[in-house]
Design a protein around this motif. Structure first.
Motif, PDB file in Angstrom:
ATOM      1  N   PRO A  19       0.791  -1.227   0.000  1.00 14.83           N
ATOM      2  CA  PRO A  19       0.000   0.000   0.000  1.00 14.83           C
ATOM      3  C   PRO A  19       0.825   1.279   0.000  1.00 14.83           C
ATOM      4  CG  PRO A  19      -0.554  -1.402   1.903  1.00 14.83           C
ATOM      5  CD  PRO A  19       0.521  -2.089   1.137  1.00 14.83           C
ATOM      6  N   GLN A  20       2.075   1.211   0.524  1.00 13.07           N
ATOM      7  CA  GLN A  20       2.923   2.404   0.529  1.00 13.07           C
ATOM      8  C   GLN A  20       3.327   2.795  -0.887  1.00 13.07           C
ATOM      9  OE1 GLN A  20       3.708   4.431   3.206  1.00 13.07           O
ATOM     10  NE2 GLN A  20       4.353   5.755   1.521  1.00 13.07           N
ATOM     11  N   ILE A  21       3.550   1.810  -1.738  1.00 18.29           N
ATOM     12  CA  ILE A  21       3.896   2.088  -3.143  1.00 18.29           C
ATOM     13  C   ILE A  21       2.733   2.799  -3.824  1.00 18.29           C
ATOM     14  CG2 ILE A  21       4.385   1.026  -5.381  1.00 18.29           C
ATOM     15  CD1 ILE A  21       6.029  -1.099  -3.808  1.00 18.29           C
ATOM     16  N   THR A  22       1.519   2.303  -3.581  1.00 15.67           N
ATOM     17  CA  THR A  22       0.335   2.952  -4.144  1.00 15.67           C
ATOM     18  C   THR A  22       0.200   4.377  -3.622  1.00 15.67           C
ATOM     19  OG1 THR A  22      -0.797   0.819  -4.306  1.00 15.67           O
ATOM     20  CG2 THR A  22      -2.179   2.786  -4.383  1.00 15.67           C
ATOM     21  N   ALA A  23       0.425   4.556  -2.330  1.00 15.92           N
ATOM     22  CA  ALA A  23       0.334   5.895  -1.733  1.00 15.92           C
ATOM     23  C   ALA A  23       1.362   6.841  -2.347  1.00 15.92           C
ATOM     24  CB  ALA A  23       0.532   5.801  -0.220  1.00 15.92           C
ATOM     25  N   ASP A  24       2.581   6.350  -2.582  1.00 17.11           N
ATOM     26  CA  ASP A  24       3.619   7.193  -3.175  1.00 17.11           C
ATOM     27  C   ASP A  24       3.286   7.539  -4.631  1.00 17.11           C
ATOM     28  OD1 ASP A  24       5.054   7.238  -0.834  1.00 17.11           O
ATOM     29  OD2 ASP A  24       6.496   5.707  -1.441  1.00 17.11           O
ATOM     30  N   ALA A  25       2.686   6.587  -5.353  1.00 23.04           N
ATOM     31  CA  ALA A  25       2.272   6.846  -6.736  1.00 23.04           C
ATOM     32  C   ALA A  25       1.205   7.934  -6.765  1.00 23.04           C
ATOM     33  CB  ALA A  25       1.745   5.564  -7.375  1.00 23.04           C
ATOM     34  N   ILE A  26       0.264   7.846  -5.848  1.00 20.52           N
ATOM     35  CA  ILE A  26      -0.796   8.852  -5.741  1.00 20.52           C
ATOM     36  C   ILE A  26      -0.200  10.220  -5.411  1.00 20.52           C
ATOM     37  CG2 ILE A  26      -2.720   9.566  -4.247  1.00 20.52           C
ATOM     38  CD1 ILE A  26      -3.524   6.550  -4.173  1.00 20.52           C
ATOM     39  N   GLN A  27       0.728  10.246  -4.465  1.00 22.17           N
ATOM     40  CA  GLN A  27       1.360  11.513  -4.091  1.00 22.17           C
ATOM     41  C   GLN A  27       2.151  12.106  -5.252  1.00 22.17           C
ATOM     42  OE1 GLN A  27       4.250  11.437  -0.908  1.00 22.17           O
ATOM     43  NE2 GLN A  27       4.532  13.655  -0.994  1.00 22.17           N
ATOM     44  N   LEU A  28       2.850  11.253  -5.998  1.00 25.56           N
ATOM     45  CA  LEU A  28       3.640  11.750  -7.120  1.00 25.56           C
ATOM     46  C   LEU A  28       2.744  12.398  -8.166  1.00 25.56           C
ATOM     47  CD1 LEU A  28       6.275  12.140  -8.667  1.00 25.56           C
ATOM     48  CD2 LEU A  28       5.988   9.820  -9.590  1.00 25.56           C
ATOM     49  N   GLY A  29       1.648  11.726  -8.524  1.00 25.88           N
ATOM     50  CA  GLY A  29       0.742  12.289  -9.521  1.00 25.88           C
ATOM     51  C   GLY A  29       0.195  13.642  -9.094  1.00 25.88           C
ATOM     52  N   ALA A  30      -0.218  13.725  -7.821  1.00 23.69           N
ATOM     53  CA  ALA A  30      -0.760  14.980  -7.289  1.00 23.69           C
ATOM     54  C   ALA A  30       0.312  16.065  -7.253  1.00 23.69           C
ATOM     55  CB  ALA A  30      -1.329  14.747  -5.896  1.00 23.69           C
ATOM     56  N   THR A  31       1.523  15.703  -6.845  1.00 25.63           N
ATOM     57  CA  THR A  31       2.613  16.674  -6.737  1.00 25.63           C
ATOM     58  C   THR A  31       2.993  17.235  -8.098  1.00 25.63           C
ATOM     59  OG1 THR A  31       3.474  15.566  -4.760  1.00 25.63           O
ATOM     60  CG2 THR A  31       4.989  17.020  -5.926  1.00 25.63           C
ATOM     61  N   LEU A  32       3.070  16.368  -9.098  1.00 28.14           N
ATOM     62  CA  LEU A  32       3.385  16.844 -10.448  1.00 28.14           C
ATOM     63  C   LEU A  32       2.348  17.859 -10.907  1.00 28.14           C
ATOM     64  CD1 LEU A  32       4.486  13.522 -12.221  1.00 28.14           C
ATOM     65  CD2 LEU A  32       5.961  15.378 -11.429  1.00 28.14           C
ATOM     66  N   ALA A  33       1.075  17.542 -10.703  1.00 26.87           N
ATOM     67  CA  ALA A  33       0.015  18.465 -11.106  1.00 26.87           C
ATOM     68  C   ALA A  33       0.101  19.779 -10.337  1.00 26.87           C
ATOM     69  CB  ALA A  33      -1.345  17.815 -10.885  1.00 26.87           C
ATOM     70  N   ASN A  34       0.307  19.690  -9.033  1.00 29.30           N
ATOM     71  CA  ASN A  34       0.370  20.891  -8.191  1.00 29.30           C
ATOM     72  C   ASN A  34       1.554  21.788  -8.536  1.00 29.30           C
ATOM     73  OD1 ASN A  34      -1.953  20.131  -6.815  1.00 29.30           O
ATOM     74  ND2 ASN A  34      -0.838  19.090  -5.178  1.00 29.30           N
ATOM     75  N   GLN A  35       2.637  21.176  -9.039  1.00 27.58           N
ATOM     76  CA  GLN A  35       3.811  21.959  -9.440  1.00 27.58           C
ATOM     77  C   GLN A  35       3.778  22.317 -10.930  1.00 27.58           C
ATOM     78  OE1 GLN A  35       7.648  20.698  -8.015  1.00 27.58           O
ATOM     79  NE2 GLN A  35       6.841  19.991  -6.053  1.00 27.58           N
ATOM     80  N   GLU A  36       2.646  22.025 -11.574  1.00 27.98           N
ATOM     81  CA  GLU A  36       2.445  22.322 -13.005  1.00 27.98           C
ATOM     82  C   GLU A  36       3.499  21.656 -13.874  1.00 27.98           C
ATOM     83  OE1 GLU A  36       2.026  26.566 -13.421  1.00 27.98           O
ATOM     84  OE2 GLU A  36       0.092  26.567 -12.384  1.00 27.98           O
ATOM     85  N   ILE A  37       3.824  20.408 -13.516  1.00 23.68           N
ATOM     86  CA  ILE A  37       4.736  19.588 -14.304  1.00 23.68           C
ATOM     87  C   ILE A  37       3.898  18.549 -15.040  1.00 23.68           C
ATOM     88  CG2 ILE A  37       6.673  17.974 -14.255  1.00 23.68           C
ATOM     89  CD1 ILE A  37       7.539  19.325 -11.598  1.00 23.68           C
ATOM     90  N   THR A  38       4.002  18.525 -16.358  1.00 20.59           N
ATOM     91  CA  THR A  38       3.259  17.558 -17.168  1.00 20.59           C
ATOM     92  C   THR A  38       3.836  16.167 -16.962  1.00 20.59           C
ATOM     93  OG1 THR A  38       2.695  19.208 -18.839  1.00 20.59           O
ATOM     94  CG2 THR A  38       2.618  16.903 -19.539  1.00 20.59           C
TER      95      THR A  38
END
Length: 196
Positions: A19-38
């Motif tokens: 579940p930690q891998i899934t959580a990190d994947a979710i965080q990465l996707g959100a972080t990229l969007a929040n930092q306006e990185i495609t």
């Protein structure tokens, strides 16, 4: 500081069982969007790949998927992407990923994920690009691989400066900041693109 407009993410098309891998994947996707990185990735809507992409989209980010024609059914293409690029084969897919991206992050995955990581870091070693390459060591997933890479240095098969091309972190935000701060090493004068 390096401007990262697009980051390519290599990761599994399976969910895995941590579940930690899934959580990190979710965080990465959100972080990229929040930092306006495609996000640039393999276009699947399943597995870790799908988690990263969906979170980026859910947070208002842009997502470019790149997939070879023969994988369109097998990997269950995400149809809600900002852009979908279809290639004729795997090699063209990886070339397009490299061409479109300012940096690369590898999350946990299987053979395909490792193959993508090692090809892109080999290209960096050969001077074909000078883009930052991050390894998100989610919940210690890559501990054994990191130990193996260190052994390759100890046994004289890998130079320490080439090992340093790989930025390893277990925290998404710290990894992205290190990629922004990355200063590439000079490419040897004898190494030119037409010789590789």
């Amino acid at each position: 500081m390096k401007v990262l407009k697009r980051i390519c993410v290599f990761c599994g098309s399976s969910e895995g069982n941590d579940p930690q891998i899934t959580a990190d994947a979710i965080q990465l996707g959100a972080t990229l969007a929040n930092q306006e990185i495609t996000l640039v990735y393999g276009a699947a809507k399943i597995g870790v790949m799908g988690q990263v992409a969906q979170q980026a989209l859910d947070h208002g980010g842009k997502v470019i998927g790149i997939i070879p024609e023969f994988l369109k059914v097998k990997e269950v293409v995400h149809l809600g992407l900002t852009e979908l690029i279809t290639t004729t084969n795997m090699h063209q897919r990886k070339l397009k990923m490299q061409e479109l991206s300012d940096g690369f992050i590898t999350l946990p995955g299987g053979f395909g994920t490792l193959e993508e990581l090692f090809e892109i870091i080999t290209w960096a070693q050969l001077g074909l690009h000078q883009k930052p390459i991050g390894l998100l060591n989610s919940n210690g997933f890559y501990d054994d691989l990191i130990e193996m890479l260190q052994k390759m240095v100890e046994k004289g098969f890998l130079k320490e400066e080439n090992l340093q091309l790989l930025l390893v972190e277990n925290d998404v935000e710290i990894l992205i900041q290190r990629m922004k701060d990355y200063e590439p090493t000079p490419v040897p004068k004898w190494l030119k693109k037409n010789r590789t």
